[in-house]
Enzyme design. Structure first.
Site, PDB file in Angstrom:
ATOM      1  N   SER A  64       0.843  -1.200   0.000  1.00 44.11           N
ATOM      2  CA  SER A  64       0.000   0.000   0.000  1.00 44.11           C
ATOM      3  C   SER A  64       0.874   1.243   0.000  1.00 44.11           C
ATOM      4  O   SER A  64       1.991   1.227   0.532  1.00 44.11           O
ATOM      5  CB  SER A  64      -0.882   0.026   1.253  1.00 44.11           C
ATOM      6  OG  SER A  64      -1.520   1.275   1.384  1.00 44.11           O
ATOM      7  N   TYR A  77      -2.145  -0.476  10.397  1.00 46.61           N
ATOM      8  CA  TYR A  77      -2.350  -1.016   9.041  1.00 46.61           C
ATOM      9  C   TYR A  77      -1.113  -0.775   8.183  1.00 46.61           C
ATOM     10  O   TYR A  77      -0.632  -1.689   7.490  1.00 46.61           O
ATOM     11  CB  TYR A  77      -3.570  -0.342   8.409  1.00 46.61           C
ATOM     12  CG  TYR A  77      -3.727  -0.604   6.927  1.00 46.61           C
ATOM     13  CD1 TYR A  77      -4.261  -1.803   6.470  1.00 46.61           C
ATOM     14  CD2 TYR A  77      -3.334   0.349   5.984  1.00 46.61           C
ATOM     15  CE1 TYR A  77      -4.404  -2.044   5.110  1.00 46.61           C
ATOM     16  CE2 TYR A  77      -3.472   0.119   4.616  1.00 46.61           C
ATOM     17  CZ  TYR A  77      -4.008  -1.081   4.186  1.00 46.61           C
ATOM     18  OH  TYR A  77      -4.144  -1.314   2.834  1.00 46.61           O
TER      19      TYR A  77
HETATM   20  N1  LIG Z   1      -8.774  -0.074  -1.350  1.00 50.03           N
HETATM   21  C1  LIG Z   1      -7.660   0.598  -1.148  1.00 50.03           C
HETATM   22  O1  LIG Z   1      -7.670   1.847  -1.109  1.00 50.03           O
HETATM   23  C2  LIG Z   1      -6.357  -0.130  -0.968  1.00 50.03           C
HETATM   24  C3  LIG Z   1      -5.170   0.613  -1.016  1.00 50.03           C
HETATM   25  C4  LIG Z   1      -3.960  -0.019  -0.827  1.00 50.03           C
HETATM   26  C5  LIG Z   1      -3.920  -1.384  -0.602  1.00 50.03           C
HETATM   27  N2  LIG Z   1      -5.087  -2.094  -0.550  1.00 50.03           N
HETATM   28  C6  LIG Z   1      -4.981  -3.529  -0.273  1.00 50.03           C
HETATM   29  O2  LIG Z   1      -5.603  -4.260  -1.315  1.00 50.03           O
HETATM   30  C7  LIG Z   1      -6.143  -5.473  -0.803  1.00 50.03           C
HETATM   31  C8  LIG Z   1      -7.605  -5.596  -1.197  1.00 50.03           C
HETATM   32  O3  LIG Z   1      -8.293  -4.460  -0.696  1.00 50.03           O
HETATM   33  P1  LIG Z   1      -9.775  -4.078  -1.175  1.00 50.03           P
HETATM   34  O4  LIG Z   1      -9.840  -2.619  -1.153  1.00 50.03           O
HETATM   35  O5  LIG Z   1     -10.127  -4.832  -2.390  1.00 50.03           O
HETATM   36  O6  LIG Z   1     -10.603  -4.630   0.093  1.00 50.03           O
HETATM   37  P2  LIG Z   1     -12.164  -5.010   0.259  1.00 50.03           P
HETATM   38  O7  LIG Z   1     -12.951  -4.467  -0.878  1.00 50.03           O
HETATM   39  O8  LIG Z   1     -12.503  -4.633   1.650  1.00 50.03           O
HETATM   40  O9  LIG Z   1     -12.141  -6.618   0.126  1.00 50.03           O
HETATM   41  C9  LIG Z   1     -11.465  -7.365   1.079  1.00 50.03           C
HETATM   42  C10 LIG Z   1     -11.373  -8.809   0.638  1.00 50.03           C
HETATM   43  O10 LIG Z   1     -10.573  -9.493   1.629  1.00 50.03           O
HETATM   44  C11 LIG Z   1     -11.308 -10.592   2.137  1.00 50.03           C
HETATM   45  N3  LIG Z   1     -11.060 -10.770   3.569  1.00 50.03           N
HETATM   46  C12 LIG Z   1     -11.165  -9.852   4.561  1.00 50.03           C
HETATM   47  N4  LIG Z   1     -10.957 -10.432   5.760  1.00 50.03           N
HETATM   48  C13 LIG Z   1     -10.705 -11.745   5.513  1.00 50.03           C
HETATM   49  C14 LIG Z   1     -10.449 -12.863   6.335  1.00 50.03           C
HETATM   50  N5  LIG Z   1     -10.407 -12.787   7.666  1.00 50.03           N
HETATM   51  N6  LIG Z   1     -10.242 -14.062   5.729  1.00 50.03           N
HETATM   52  C15 LIG Z   1     -10.286 -14.177   4.400  1.00 50.03           C
HETATM   53  N7  LIG Z   1     -10.565 -13.172   3.551  1.00 50.03           N
HETATM   54  C16 LIG Z   1     -10.769 -11.952   4.116  1.00 50.03           C
HETATM   55  C17 LIG Z   1     -12.786 -10.263   1.899  1.00 50.03           C
HETATM   56  O11 LIG Z   1     -13.495 -11.498   1.811  1.00 50.03           O
HETATM   57  P3  LIG Z   1     -15.071 -11.678   2.212  1.00 50.03           P
HETATM   58  O12 LIG Z   1     -15.788 -10.417   1.815  1.00 50.03           O
HETATM   59  O13 LIG Z   1     -15.489 -12.887   1.419  1.00 50.03           O
HETATM   60  O14 LIG Z   1     -15.113 -11.943   3.684  1.00 50.03           O
HETATM   61  C18 LIG Z   1     -12.721  -9.494   0.589  1.00 50.03           C
HETATM   62  O15 LIG Z   1     -12.753 -10.364  -0.517  1.00 50.03           O
HETATM   63  C19 LIG Z   1      -5.914  -5.435   0.710  1.00 50.03           C
HETATM   64  O16 LIG Z   1      -4.751  -6.168   1.041  1.00 50.03           O
HETATM   65  C20 LIG Z   1      -5.702  -3.952   0.982  1.00 50.03           C
HETATM   66  O17 LIG Z   1      -4.937  -3.736   2.145  1.00 50.03           O
HETATM   67  C21 LIG Z   1      -6.308  -1.501  -0.724  1.00 50.03           C
END
Ligand SMILES: NC(=O)c1ccc[n+]([C@@H]2O[C@H](COP(=O)([O-])OP(=O)(O)OC[C@H]3O[C@@H](n4cnc5c(N)ncnc54)[C@H](OP(=O)(O)O)[C@@H]3O)[C@@H](O)[C@H]2O)c1
Length: 248
Positions: free
Chosen positions: A142, A155
């Site tokens: 990130s 985080y």
């Molecule tokens: N969005 C941003 O701005 C951003 C920026 C930088 C980095 N990231 C990184 O990108 C990645 C994806 O983020 P996103 O924004 O796509 O997040 P998101 O929309 O909140 O989706 C999170 C995903 O992770 C899964 N998850 C959460 N807790 C879990 C657990 N205990 N066991 C298994 N699966 C779990 C969820 O599965 P279920 O819904 O099926 O439970 C969901 O598929 C993360 O690593 C995040 O830190 C995101």
């Protein structure tokens, strides 16, 4: 695109957001994709159906990555399905908690590290027997790992750990021909960063970035698919910023 024809891929957290978009991108490039989810069974079904409707191949697989044995359970389930060869692992599942230093509890800290660091570490460990020469591991870092944005200290530390793991995994696995990289998104308009969908959040986000639009999950997924493919065959041990030029 057929750069991943005949390849198998596992994407964690593929029920929503960046993981979902990555699963679709890998499938579009020809890979058979295991769509991992935790609580979102219906959402994972929808991703599998979308891949199949487009002529691709996919199945869903469940595991709770906050549990100590979650990564081993997922690896065992994935190995049962793919057999002895896995070409792509995208360890994307993650959680964020916007909390001040004062308000962060030990439980918050432990949960963040369990899902964001411990799980990818032991997932890769448990998949080592089926990773082969040419396999590509992509982890999710990130912008927060290298810049102070919002109240995200715990985080952010999990993502700093990911950048460190990339170096050590890549060094250790290079002799087997396995590449390990990360992508580091900035703000992406997913459920995790839902604030980016508000006017105030949009202004904050555009203020961080050189490119003046809010990123969507596909913007990140295309970089994931690139790192997964042979086009990135000489890239390992790197964290690729995919953030529209954030905090330059
Ligand atoms: N969005 C941003 O701005 C951003 C920026 C930088 C980095 N990231 C990184 O990108 C990645 C994806 O983020 P996103 O924004 O796509 O997040 P998101 O929309 O909140 O989706 C999170 C995903 O992770 C899964 N998850 C959460 N807790 C879990 C657990 N205990 N066991 C298994 N699966 C779990 C969820 O599965 P279920 O819904 O099926 O439970 C969901 O598929 C993360 O690593 C995040 O830190 C995101």
């Amino acid at each position: 695109m057929s750069k991943l024809n005949g390849k198998t891929a596992l994407v964690t957290g593929a029920s929503r957001g960046i993981g979902r978009a990555s699963a679709l991108a890998l499938a579009q490039a020809g890979a058979y994709v295991l769509v991992h989810y935790n609580s979102g069974a219906a959402a994972a079904d929808e991703v599998v159906e979308a891949i199949r409707a487009a002529g691709g191949r996919a199945d869903k697989v469940q595991a709770d990555m906050s549990a100590a044995d979650g990564p081993a359970i997922l690896a065992a389930r994935a190995r049962e399905i793919v057999g002895e060869r896995l070409d792509v692992v995208v360890a994307n599942a993650g959680i964020a908690k916007e909390l001040s230093i004062q308000d962060t509890t030990v439980a918050d800290f432990d949960e963040l590290f369990a899902v964001n660091v411990r799980a990818p570490y032991f997932l890769v460990q448990q998949l080592l027997p089926v990773l082969v020469a040419g396999s590509s591991v992509v982890l999710l870092s990130s912008l927060a790992a290298h810049a102070s944005v919002g109240q995200l200290s715990a985080y952010a530390a999990t993502k700093g750990a990911i950048d460190t793991l990339v170096l050590h995994f890549a060094a250790a696995l290079g002799e087997r021909g396995i590449r390990v990289n990360a992508v580091a998104p900035g703000v992406v308009a997913t459920d995790m960063s839902a604030f980016a969908r508000t006017d105030e959040g949009r202004d904050f986000t555009l203020g961080l970035q050189a490119l003046k639009r809010v990123a969507n999950a596909q913007d990140i997924a295309d970089a994931v698919a690139f790192l997964a493919s042979d086009d990135a065959r000489w890239i390992t041990g790197d964290t690729l910023r995919v953030d529209g030029g954030s905090k330059l």
